[in-house]
Design a protein around this motif. Structure first.
Motif, PDB file in Angstrom:
ATOM      1  N   GLU A 187       0.908  -1.319   0.056  1.00 27.53           N
ATOM      2  CA  GLU A 187       0.019  -0.094  -0.001  1.00 27.53           C
ATOM      3  C   GLU A 187       0.750   1.369   0.106  1.00 27.53           C
ATOM      4  OE1 GLU A 187      -2.478  -0.262   3.263  1.00 27.53           O
ATOM      5  OE2 GLU A 187      -3.931  -2.034   2.379  1.00 27.53           O
ATOM      6  N   VAL A 188       1.747   1.389  -0.997  1.00 34.32           N
ATOM      7  CA  VAL A 188       2.811   2.405  -1.018  1.00 34.32           C
ATOM      8  C   VAL A 188       2.561   2.982  -2.319  1.00 34.32           C
ATOM      9  CG1 VAL A 188       4.291   1.529   0.778  1.00 34.32           C
ATOM     10  CG2 VAL A 188       4.563   0.938  -1.758  1.00 34.32           C
ATOM     11  N   TRP A 189       1.650   2.960  -3.154  1.00 36.62           N
ATOM     12  CA  TRP A 189       1.211   3.845  -4.430  1.00 36.62           C
ATOM     13  C   TRP A 189       1.475   5.289  -4.116  1.00 36.62           C
ATOM     14  CZ3 TRP A 189       1.974   1.742  -8.895  1.00 36.62           C
ATOM     15  CH2 TRP A 189       1.787   0.344  -9.078  1.00 36.62           C
ATOM     16  N   GLY A 190       0.967   5.877  -3.171  1.00 35.60           N
ATOM     17  CA  GLY A 190       0.967   7.211  -2.812  1.00 35.60           C
ATOM     18  C   GLY A 190       2.542   7.762  -2.747  1.00 35.60           C
ATOM     19  N   GLU A 191       3.508   6.875  -2.178  1.00 37.56           N
ATOM     20  CA  GLU A 191       4.799   7.115  -2.184  1.00 37.56           C
ATOM     21  C   GLU A 191       5.481   7.100  -3.568  1.00 37.56           C
ATOM     22  OE1 GLU A 191       3.180   5.411   0.082  1.00 37.56           O
ATOM     23  OE2 GLU A 191       3.619   5.853   2.191  1.00 37.56           O
ATOM     24  N   VAL A 192       5.047   6.190  -4.352  1.00 34.80           N
ATOM     25  CA  VAL A 192       5.596   6.043  -5.546  1.00 34.80           C
ATOM     26  C   VAL A 192       5.142   7.386  -6.431  1.00 34.80           C
ATOM     27  CG1 VAL A 192       5.134   4.461  -7.839  1.00 34.80           C
ATOM     28  CG2 VAL A 192       5.553   3.515  -5.625  1.00 34.80           C
ATOM     29  N   ALA A 193       3.832   7.672  -6.341  1.00 34.76           N
ATOM     30  CA  ALA A 193       3.507   8.697  -7.025  1.00 34.76           C
ATOM     31  C   ALA A 193       4.137  10.053  -6.485  1.00 34.76           C
ATOM     32  CB  ALA A 193       1.783   8.698  -6.963  1.00 34.76           C
ATOM     33  N   THR A 194       4.353  10.195  -5.363  1.00 35.55           N
ATOM     34  CA  THR A 194       5.129  11.229  -5.076  1.00 35.55           C
ATOM     35  C   THR A 194       6.637  11.332  -5.497  1.00 35.55           C
ATOM     36  OG1 THR A 194       3.910  11.231  -2.944  1.00 35.55           O
ATOM     37  CG2 THR A 194       6.076  12.590  -2.897  1.00 35.55           C
ATOM     38  N   TRP A 195       7.280  10.159  -5.408  1.00 30.53           N
ATOM     39  CA  TRP A 195       8.656  10.186  -6.003  1.00 30.53           C
ATOM     40  C   TRP A 195       8.623  10.556  -7.399  1.00 30.53           C
ATOM     41  CZ3 TRP A 195      11.108   7.366  -9.820  1.00 30.53           C
ATOM     42  CH2 TRP A 195      12.461   7.536  -9.647  1.00 30.53           C
TER      43      TRP A 195
END
Length: 228
Positions: A187-195
């Motif tokens: 559940e780290v799609w948000g971190e990927v999108a931020t990167w």
């Protein structure tokens, strides 16, 4: 060095592959995009994906650069190293030409308010956020990456044949699906999108250049043992 430059000239003997067809694809997709922009009843900025067409064509250029000219070069006693360097120089030249065209096109679109209809083919905000030079670099890397992927696949085909080329492509597909599965479970799609957002188009292009260098090295090592 002179023999390497001879390989560059050999690749450009077939001007259709490196020059005329990419330009034809570019002009054709531009005209179609403008017509579509003109028909859309919307006053805001209109952006399409037609500009991807000539960039994708570079995938096929990479394949053709090996399959059509490598056997001929070996018959002319050109070493694999000279063929590789000459072909890479030819690809860099054409990618640079395409990047310059994209930058000039973007400047024209800015000056004319998108051809007077607020339609943008070359000028995309997220690519131009650091200015025209950075945008040209991004387009150059994208075109070169497509070429290197096609060239890498063609070297695998020449060295190992269709079966192992298919196996490698399926394996890469499984790695990609595994990455998606892992990111989803964690559940780290948000971190990927931020990167991705932090990197921006220019930062992603720098990463692409690194990946391209790895692909180019693997292609050369594979080509050293390939048979014409």
């Amino acid at each position: 060095m002179s023999r390497t430059l001879n390989v560059v000239r050999m690749q450009f003997v077939n001007k259709q592959t490196y020059i005329w067809v990419p330009l034809l694809v570019l002009v054709g997709s531009l005209v179609l995009s403008i017509l579509i922009f003109w028909m859309i009843p919307f006053d805001g900025p209109k952006v399409g994906g037609g500009s991807q067409a000539p960039l994708w064509y570079f995938l096929w250029v990479g394949v053709q650069s090996l399959t059509m000219t490598f056997p001929f070069s070996q018959a002319m006693s050109v070493t694999r190293r000279e063929f590789y360097l000459g072909t890479l120089l030819a690809a860099i030249s054409t990618a640079a030409m395409l990047a310059v065209i994209f930058v000039i096109g973007g400047l024209i679109e800015q000056a004319t308010n998108g051809y007077g209809i607020n339609g943008y083919f070359f000028y995309l905000d997220w690519i131009w956020e650091r200015g025209p030079l950075a945008a040209g670099f991004v387009y150059f890397v994208i075109a070169l990456m497509f070429f290197l992927v096609g060239f890498w696949a063609a070297t695998l085909f020449k060295r190992f044949g269709t079966l192992w080329l298919t196996v490698v492509l399926v394996a890469l597909g499984l790695v990609l699906v595994g990455f998606v599965f892992l990111v989803t479970r964690l559940e780290v799609w948000g971190e990927v999108a931020t990167w991705i957002t932090v990197q921006g188009a220019f930062g992603l292009a720098l990463w692409g250049l690194l990946v391209g260098a790895v692909l180019a090295a693997i292609s050369y090592l594979t080509l050293r043992r390939a048979t014409p």
